[in-house]
Structures are given as structure tokens and as C-alpha cells.
Design an enzyme around this catalytic site. Structure first.
Site, PDB file in Angstrom:
ATOM      1  N   GLY A   1     -11.989  -8.987  -5.587  1.00 18.62           N
ATOM      2  CA  GLY A   1     -12.023  -9.042  -7.047  1.00 18.62           C
ATOM      3  C   GLY A   1     -13.305  -9.672  -7.534  1.00 18.62           C
ATOM      4  O   GLY A   1     -14.259  -8.989  -7.916  1.00 18.62           O
ATOM      5  N   SER A   2     -13.357 -11.012  -7.465  1.00 20.83           N
ATOM      6  CA  SER A   2     -14.542 -11.702  -7.994  1.00 20.83           C
ATOM      7  C   SER A   2     -15.826 -11.304  -7.263  1.00 20.83           C
ATOM      8  O   SER A   2     -16.889 -11.253  -7.877  1.00 20.83           O
ATOM      9  CB  SER A   2     -14.324 -13.220  -7.949  1.00 20.83           C
ATOM     10  OG  SER A   2     -13.702 -13.602  -6.764  1.00 20.83           O
TER      11      SER A   2
ATOM     12  N   MET B   1       3.389  -8.139  -7.966  1.00 19.26           N
ATOM     13  CA  MET B   1       3.767  -9.543  -7.769  1.00 19.26           C
ATOM     14  C   MET B   1       4.807  -9.875  -8.823  1.00 19.26           C
ATOM     15  O   MET B   1       4.567 -10.635  -9.765  1.00 19.26           O
ATOM     16  CB  MET B   1       2.516 -10.439  -7.886  1.00 19.26           C
ATOM     17  CG  MET B   1       1.604 -10.315  -6.671  1.00 19.26           C
ATOM     18  SD  MET B   1      -0.057 -10.940  -7.001  1.00 19.26           S
ATOM     19  CE  MET B   1      -0.770  -9.510  -7.787  1.00 19.26           C
TER      20      MET B   1
ATOM     21  N   HIS C   1      -0.308  -3.473  -6.664  1.00 18.65           N
ATOM     22  CA  HIS C   1       0.225  -4.643  -5.970  1.00 18.65           C
ATOM     23  C   HIS C   1       1.181  -5.355  -6.923  1.00 18.65           C
ATOM     24  O   HIS C   1       0.746  -6.003  -7.871  1.00 18.65           O
ATOM     25  CB  HIS C   1      -0.968  -5.542  -5.569  1.00 18.65           C
ATOM     26  CG  HIS C   1      -0.590  -6.819  -4.908  1.00 18.65           C
ATOM     27  ND1 HIS C   1      -1.488  -7.860  -4.728  1.00 18.65           N
ATOM     28  CD2 HIS C   1       0.578  -7.240  -4.360  1.00 18.65           C
ATOM     29  CE1 HIS C   1      -0.894  -8.853  -4.115  1.00 18.65           C
ATOM     30  NE2 HIS C   1       0.366  -8.515  -3.887  1.00 18.65           N
TER      31      HIS C   1
ATOM     32  N   SER D   1     -10.326  -5.271  -6.907  1.00 19.94           N
ATOM     33  CA  SER D   1      -9.222  -5.727  -7.766  1.00 19.94           C
ATOM     34  C   SER D   1      -9.700  -5.867  -9.204  1.00 19.94           C
ATOM     35  O   SER D   1     -10.560  -6.692  -9.514  1.00 19.94           O
ATOM     36  CB  SER D   1      -8.693  -7.074  -7.278  1.00 19.94           C
ATOM     37  OG  SER D   1      -7.918  -7.660  -8.315  1.00 19.94           O
TER      38      SER D   1
ATOM     39  N   MET E   1      -1.587 -11.394   2.630  1.00 23.65           N
ATOM     40  CA  MET E   1      -2.214 -12.217   1.587  1.00 23.65           C
ATOM     41  C   MET E   1      -3.033 -13.316   2.264  1.00 23.65           C
ATOM     42  O   MET E   1      -2.519 -14.058   3.102  1.00 23.65           O
ATOM     43  CB  MET E   1      -1.164 -12.859   0.675  1.00 23.65           C
ATOM     44  CG  MET E   1      -0.450 -11.912  -0.274  1.00 23.65           C
ATOM     45  SD  MET E   1      -1.506 -10.927  -1.370  1.00 23.65           S
ATOM     46  CE  MET E   1      -2.421 -12.198  -2.262  1.00 23.65           C
TER      47      MET E   1
ATOM     48  N   MET F   1       1.468  -8.937 -12.413  1.00 29.15           N
ATOM     49  CA  MET F   1       2.091 -10.266 -12.278  1.00 29.15           C
ATOM     50  C   MET F   1       3.059 -10.516 -13.422  1.00 29.15           C
ATOM     51  O   MET F   1       2.760 -10.170 -14.565  1.00 29.15           O
ATOM     52  CB  MET F   1       1.005 -11.348 -12.334  1.00 29.15           C
ATOM     53  CG  MET F   1      -0.068 -11.188 -11.285  1.00 29.15           C
ATOM     54  SD  MET F   1      -1.290 -12.494 -11.472  1.00 29.15           S
ATOM     55  CE  MET F   1      -2.421 -12.054 -10.162  1.00 29.15           C
TER      56      MET F   1
ATOM     57  N   HIS G   1      -7.561  -1.503  -6.865  1.00 25.16           N
ATOM     58  CA  HIS G   1      -6.457  -2.443  -6.643  1.00 25.16           C
ATOM     59  C   HIS G   1      -5.996  -3.000  -7.991  1.00 25.16           C
ATOM     60  O   HIS G   1      -6.773  -3.571  -8.749  1.00 25.16           O
ATOM     61  CB  HIS G   1      -6.922  -3.572  -5.727  1.00 25.16           C
ATOM     62  CG  HIS G   1      -5.830  -4.490  -5.276  1.00 25.16           C
ATOM     63  ND1 HIS G   1      -4.961  -4.198  -4.237  1.00 25.16           N
ATOM     64  CD2 HIS G   1      -5.451  -5.722  -5.732  1.00 25.16           C
ATOM     65  CE1 HIS G   1      -4.113  -5.206  -4.072  1.00 25.16           C
ATOM     66  NE2 HIS G   1      -4.384  -6.135  -4.967  1.00 25.16           N
TER      67      HIS G   1
ATOM     68  N   GLY H   1      -1.495 -14.921  -7.303  1.00 23.47           N
ATOM     69  CA  GLY H   1      -1.368 -15.417  -8.669  1.00 23.47           C
ATOM     70  C   GLY H   1      -2.660 -15.475  -9.441  1.00 23.47           C
ATOM     71  O   GLY H   1      -2.650 -15.339 -10.663  1.00 23.47           O
ATOM     72  N   PHE H   2      -3.769 -15.639  -8.727  1.00 23.61           N
ATOM     73  CA  PHE H   2      -5.054 -15.757  -9.429  1.00 23.61           C
ATOM     74  C   PHE H   2      -6.173 -15.150  -8.589  1.00 23.61           C
ATOM     75  O   PHE H   2      -6.115 -15.211  -7.362  1.00 23.61           O
ATOM     76  CB  PHE H   2      -5.393 -17.239  -9.678  1.00 23.61           C
ATOM     77  CG  PHE H   2      -4.305 -17.978 -10.412  1.00 23.61           C
ATOM     78  CD1 PHE H   2      -4.199 -17.885 -11.795  1.00 23.61           C
ATOM     79  CD2 PHE H   2      -3.376 -18.741  -9.710  1.00 23.61           C
ATOM     80  CE1 PHE H   2      -3.170 -18.550 -12.468  1.00 23.61           C
ATOM     81  CE2 PHE H   2      -2.346 -19.400 -10.368  1.00 23.61           C
ATOM     82  CZ  PHE H   2      -2.245 -19.306 -11.753  1.00 23.61           C
ATOM     83  N   GLY H   3      -7.196 -14.655  -9.280  1.00 21.17           N
ATOM     84  CA  GLY H   3      -8.409 -14.244  -8.591  1.00 21.17           C
ATOM     85  C   GLY H   3      -9.288 -15.467  -8.362  1.00 21.17           C
ATOM     86  O   GLY H   3      -9.008 -16.557  -8.865  1.00 21.17           O
ATOM     87  N   GLY H   4     -10.331 -15.278  -7.567  1.00 24.51           N
ATOM     88  CA  GLY H   4     -11.343 -16.315  -7.411  1.00 24.51           C
ATOM     89  C   GLY H   4     -10.959 -17.508  -6.556  1.00 24.51           C
ATOM     90  O   GLY H   4     -11.599 -18.553  -6.638  1.00 24.51           O
TER      91      GLY H   4
ATOM     92  N   ASP I   1      -3.369  -5.434  -9.871  1.00 24.37           N
ATOM     93  CA  ASP I   1      -2.494  -6.585  -9.671  1.00 24.37           C
ATOM     94  C   ASP I   1      -1.557  -6.773 -10.860  1.00 24.37           C
ATOM     95  O   ASP I   1      -1.997  -7.125 -11.952  1.00 24.37           O
ATOM     96  CB  ASP I   1      -3.341  -7.852  -9.519  1.00 24.37           C
ATOM     97  CG  ASP I   1      -4.050  -7.909  -8.170  1.00 24.37           C
ATOM     98  OD1 ASP I   1      -3.365  -7.794  -7.140  1.00 24.37           O
ATOM     99  OD2 ASP I   1      -5.287  -8.062  -8.159  1.00 24.37           O
TER     100      ASP I   1
ATOM    101  N   ASP J   1      -6.084  -9.443   1.101  1.00 27.64           N
ATOM    102  CA  ASP J   1      -6.255  -9.676  -0.337  1.00 27.64           C
ATOM    103  C   ASP J   1      -6.370 -11.168  -0.633  1.00 27.64           C
ATOM    104  O   ASP J   1      -5.441 -11.926  -0.364  1.00 27.64           O
ATOM    105  CB  ASP J   1      -5.037  -9.074  -1.055  1.00 27.64           C
ATOM    106  CG  ASP J   1      -5.128  -9.165  -2.570  1.00 27.64           C
ATOM    107  OD1 ASP J   1      -6.178  -9.586  -3.091  1.00 27.64           O
ATOM    108  OD2 ASP J   1      -4.135  -8.798  -3.225  1.00 27.64           O
ATOM    109  N   GLY J   2      -7.520 -11.540  -1.183  1.00 28.49           N
ATOM    110  CA  GLY J   2      -7.700 -12.910  -1.661  1.00 28.49           C
ATOM    111  C   GLY J   2      -8.857 -13.622  -0.993  1.00 28.49           C
ATOM    112  O   GLY J   2      -8.857 -13.837   0.223  1.00 28.49           O
ATOM    113  N   GLY J   3      -9.869 -13.931  -1.791  1.00 27.74           N
ATOM    114  CA  GLY J   3     -10.987 -14.726  -1.283  1.00 27.74           C
ATOM    115  C   GLY J   3     -11.908 -13.997  -0.328  1.00 27.74           C
ATOM    116  O   GLY J   3     -12.651 -14.637   0.420  1.00 27.74           O
TER     117      GLY J   3
HETATM  118  C1  DX5 Z   1      -4.279 -12.501  -6.137  1.00 28.45           C
HETATM  119  C2  DX5 Z   1      -4.473 -11.018  -6.299  1.00 28.45           C
HETATM  120  C3  DX5 Z   1      -5.782 -10.554  -5.793  1.00 28.45           C
HETATM  121  C4  DX5 Z   1      -6.977 -11.120  -6.513  1.00 28.45           C
HETATM  122  C5  DX5 Z   1      -8.171 -11.028  -5.606  1.00 28.45           C
HETATM  123  O1  DX5 Z   1      -3.025 -12.848  -6.548  1.00 28.45           O
HETATM  124  O2  DX5 Z   1      -3.475 -10.328  -5.596  1.00 28.45           O
HETATM  125  O3  DX5 Z   1      -5.847  -9.141  -5.713  1.00 28.45           O
HETATM  126  O4  DX5 Z   1      -7.249 -10.474  -7.721  1.00 28.45           O
HETATM  127  O5  DX5 Z   1      -9.248 -11.651  -6.211  1.00 28.45           O
HETATM  128  P1  DX5 Z   1     -10.392 -12.392  -5.375  1.00 28.45           P
HETATM  129  O6  DX5 Z   1     -11.044 -11.343  -4.521  1.00 28.45           O
HETATM  130  O7  DX5 Z   1     -11.297 -12.915  -6.441  1.00 28.45           O
HETATM  131  O8  DX5 Z   1      -9.733 -13.458  -4.561  1.00 28.45           O
HETATM  132 ZN    ZN Z   2      -3.712  -8.135  -5.160  1.00 29.31          ZN
END
Ligand code: DX5
Ligand code: ZN
Length: 218
Positions: free
Chosen positions: A196-197, A67, A65, A7, A136, A36, A32, A141-144, A34, A174-176
Site C-alpha cells: 500500500g504505502s 476484514m 480482502h 492496496s 498477514m 474494514m 487489492h 486494520g491500518f496501512g503503513g 481492503d 500483506d502488510g509492511g
Molecule cells: C492492512 C491491510 C493492508 C494494508 C497494506 O490491514 O490489509 O492491505 O493496506 O498497507 P501497507 O503496505 O502500507 O502496510
Molecule cells: Zn489487505
């Protein structure tokens, strides 16, 4: 086949093109992206102009993706910008079936996403029409963020549902997701891994190859 979809939300945007080339050379199969809108999710990221400008950096699958509220309004724009796969949230579409049709009519892949607390019933009927389901594993909404543990059972449940219907639908998570928990989500049935992170924190090439090594074991 298991695929990695880094991501770019966690990328260094001052070096975005360069980092996308690095992902590609390291072997990540998807990118990927994102998007938003500050309405469906609290944050705002980027849109069509950014996607258009990175399209030439890689031939990998651009996994967009969305959102955003009522994404049907922008399907043509995202296809024109370079999307190969567009995923919309079941929660953001008043007419999900029509929105999926609008994506398929453009000749690209279609995915449907569900937030952690949304029951799988929301996508049962649309499953045969989509190429991918996105489970999900955090609130979007946010990475990390940290993976929400109960979503792992949801991956198992959607896998069961797909098998029961005799479908071959891809399951993206997707996520964490990190190097510690990726095996757990793969074992649960996921085959497209968003990170992502865990990819952009530190050495990108090394992180991608660590993920791919684990994902291609066994
Ligand atoms: C969250 C995004 C994800 C996010 C993943 O809303 O859809 O794609 O960037 O980031 P990590 O892997 O850091 O959770
Ligand atoms: Zn995503």
C-alpha cells in the site's frame, strides 16, 4: 508467477479512478481492496459502492480482502460489485467451510487469511478448497505499519504445508512490504505481494515498476 497487488487503502481517494488506471498501465496484475467494518478490525474503510464505481477503471483482478465479521452475509454483494477474488479471515467466520463454499459457488476465486498470531492449524483442512492463502504480516486494520518479523517463518511454513499436500495454492502476503523486504518474503515462498504505502507514497508508476523488476528477477 509473481504478482503485485497494490492496496488502494493508501490511495488518494479524491483521484481513485485515475490512480487505479495508473496501476494497471504500470503493470500491476491485481488491485487489492481492503474492506474494514470497525468490528473485526478497529478501522472502517469502504464497501460495495466504491468497488462498483471503480470496476470500469481496470480489467485487472479485483482482490477483495474482507476484514469484517461473518463475511458470509455479504459474499453475493461483493461479487455483484465486481470482486474476482474474495479473501475472508479464518478468525472472522463461525463456519469457514460454508463461507468458502459460498464464494466458490459464485464462480470466483476464494482466499483464506490468517492474522499474525493465528496458527496455521486453523487453515490446514480448508487448504485444498481455496485458491489462495493470505499470510498477514501485520495486524490488520491500518496501512503503513511495520512487518512483524516472525511472520516470515510462517510464510515458509505454509509453503511447506502446501507443497506437502501437493497443492498449487497461491501465497499472498500483506502488510509492511516494501522494496527492501520484498525479496525476503518472495524467498520465503510468497508469490502475490500486497503493498500500500510503498506503492502510493511517491510516484506510483515508478514504484510499481521497481517492485515488478525485483519480483521478476531470476
Ligand atoms: C492492512 C491491510 C493492508 C494494508 C497494506 O490491514 O490489509 O492491505 O493496506 O498497507 P501497507 O503496505 O502500507 O502496510
Ligand atoms: Zn489487505
Amino acid at each position: 508467477m509473481n504478482c503485485l497487488s497494490p492496496s488502494i487503502l493508501s490511495a488518494d481517494f479524491s483521484r481513485l479512478g485515475e490512480q487505479i488506471r495508473e496501476l494497471d498501465e504500470a503493470g500491476a496484475q491485481y488491485v487489492h481492496i481492503d474492506v474494514m467494518d470497525g468490528m473485526f478490525v478497529p478501522s472502517i474503510s469502504f464497501g460495495m459502492p466504491v468497488i462498483r464505481s471503480i470496476r470500469d477503471c481496470s480489467d485487472r483482478i479485483f482482490d477483495v480482502h474482507l476484514m469484517i465479521e461473518e463475511p458470509v452475509r455479504y459474499i453475493a454483494d461483493f461479487v455483484e460489485a465486481g470482486a474476482d477474488l474474495i479473501t475472508v479471515h479464518a478468525e472472522s467466520c463461525r463456519h469457514l467451510d460454508r463461507t468458502i463454499d459460498a464464494i466458490k459457488e459464485k464462480g470466483i476465486l476464494a482466499g483464506v487469511a490468517v492474522n499474525p498470531a493465528t496458527p496455521l492449524e486453523a487453515i490446514t483442512y480448508i487448504l485444498p478448497k481455496v485458491d489462495m492463502v493470505l499470510i498477514m504480516t501485520v495486524n490488520p486494520g491500518f496501512g503503513g505499519q511495520q512487518l512483524i518479523p516472525y511472520t516470515v517463518q510462517k510464510i515458509r511454513d505454509v509453503k511447506k504445508l502446501i507443497d506437502k499436500k501437493g497443492l498449487k495454492t497461491d501465497i499472498e502476503v500483506d502488510g509492511g512490504i516494501d522494496l527492501e523486504n520484498v525479496t525476503e518474503v518472495l524467498d520465503a515462498g510468497a508469490n502475490i505481494i500486497v503493498a500500500g504505502s510503498a506503492v502510493f507514497g511517491g510516484d506510483i508508476t515508478e514504484n510499481v515498476s521497481c517492485f515488478l523488476n525485483i519480483m521478476n528477477e531470476g
